[in-house]
Scaffold this motif. Sequence first.
Motif, short mmCIF file in Angstrom:
data_model
loop_
_atom_site.label_atom_id
_atom_site.label_comp_id
_atom_site.label_asym_id
_atom_site.label_seq_id
_atom_site.Cartn_x
_atom_site.Cartn_y
_atom_site.Cartn_z
N HIS A 1 71.89 11.41 145.44
CA HIS A 1 70.49 10.95 145.50
C HIS A 1 69.82 11.33 146.82
N ASN B 1 71.65 8.47 138.93
CA ASN B 1 70.25 8.12 138.78
C ASN B 1 69.58 8.32 140.14
N THR C 1 67.75 12.16 136.54
CA THR C 1 69.20 12.05 136.62
C THR C 1 69.76 13.41 136.99
N TRP D 1 74.58 5.00 138.10
CA TRP D 1 75.33 6.14 137.58
C TRP D 1 76.07 5.79 136.29
N ASP E 1 76.83 11.15 136.25
CA ASP E 1 75.39 11.27 136.03
C ASP E 1 74.72 10.27 136.96
N SER F 1 73.07 18.71 133.50
CA SER F 1 72.30 17.82 132.63
C SER F 1 71.73 18.53 131.42
#
Length: 103
Positions: A63, A25, A34, A11, A23, A82
């Motif tokens: 996640h 991953n 992301t 992140w 953000d 994003s």
Amino acid sequence: MKVIDSENWAWFLFEHEGGLYLDANCNMSAFGYTYMIRLNEKEQAQYTDGGREYLNKLAHDIHYSVPIAKDTSSIYKGRDVSNELTELATEAVKLWREGSNES
């Protein structure tokens, strides 16, 4: 936008116009992506109390909830910012990496 902190391959934490953005991953099978959310008041309070450990947990929760899946019940679905902030985030990471290479 500026990078506040990061965890390798997990992140980035950004600050932008007074807000904090995580953000995360993520991946879904072989597809990596992301997922950036603006921390709400509760999440900001938990970050203040728990620091990086809280961000590790939050990125993990994002996640594993797979918020981009069509049939997901993820509590993070619909919070992805994003698209609006990718260019600013990319530039912030670039500047942050350049600054961390100076000694």
